[in-house]
Design an enzyme around this catalytic site. Structure first.
Site: not given
Length: 161
Positions: A86, A124, A82, A112, A109
């Site tokens: 990103k 998250s 992951y 979240v 961010p």
């Protein structure tokens, strides 16, 4: 992938290039190419804190800024697909922007939280579930302060930027 944070512990990612990395980069570039074709003036790429936090060599006393990236080799070694996806997607977006004179801004961010839009648990929320259940979390997560944000403020930030 069943909507969790892909890692070596999940046992779900058999072909990271095909399952996670290529789709992240190609998907991002496809959207940017369409934006260029349509003469969009500014694109906000919603990246993730994962693109900048997986770097054990980043000095603890130095703020993270545009020069900070997750260490790609560290992510590969830990099978943190992951964070690697990103990182690669955001770097590809910025390179595309430079080469094609497209104004791209990236937002990274933190975790979240808010209403889920999908039926599977996202990364998250999975972290929150692990903490609530008292599950053992990797040393990488327990050694950092985990920032979090409400989904409405993330949406507001991306719209007003």
């Amino acid at each position: 992938m069943s909507g969790g944070l892909p890692s070596r512990h999940s046992g779900e990612i058999l072909h990271p290039d095909r399952e996670v990395l290529d789709p992240a980069v190609k998907g991002t570039l496809t959207v940017l190419k369409v934006c260029s074709t349509l003469k969009v003036h500014k694109v906000v790429v919603m990246s993730s804190i994962a693109a900048v936090t997986s770097n054990p060599n980043w000095p603890q006393d130095r703020l993270k800024d545009e020069s900070c990236w997750s260490d790609k080799e560290f992510c590969k070694e830990g099978e943190d697909w992951y964070s690697l996806a990103k990182t690669l997607a955001e770097q590809a977006a910025l390179e595309y922007a430079r080469n094609n004179r497209l104004n791209v801004v990236t937002l990274c961010p933190p975790f979240v939280f808010g209403p889920l839009l999908q039926s599977s648990v996202n990364a998250s929320s999975k972290l929150l579930i692990y903490v609530i259940k008292g599950c053992i979390i990797s040393a990488a997560i327990t050694s950092i302060t985990c920032p979090y944000q409400d989904c409405d403020s993330t949406e507001e930030l991306s719209v007003t930027y």
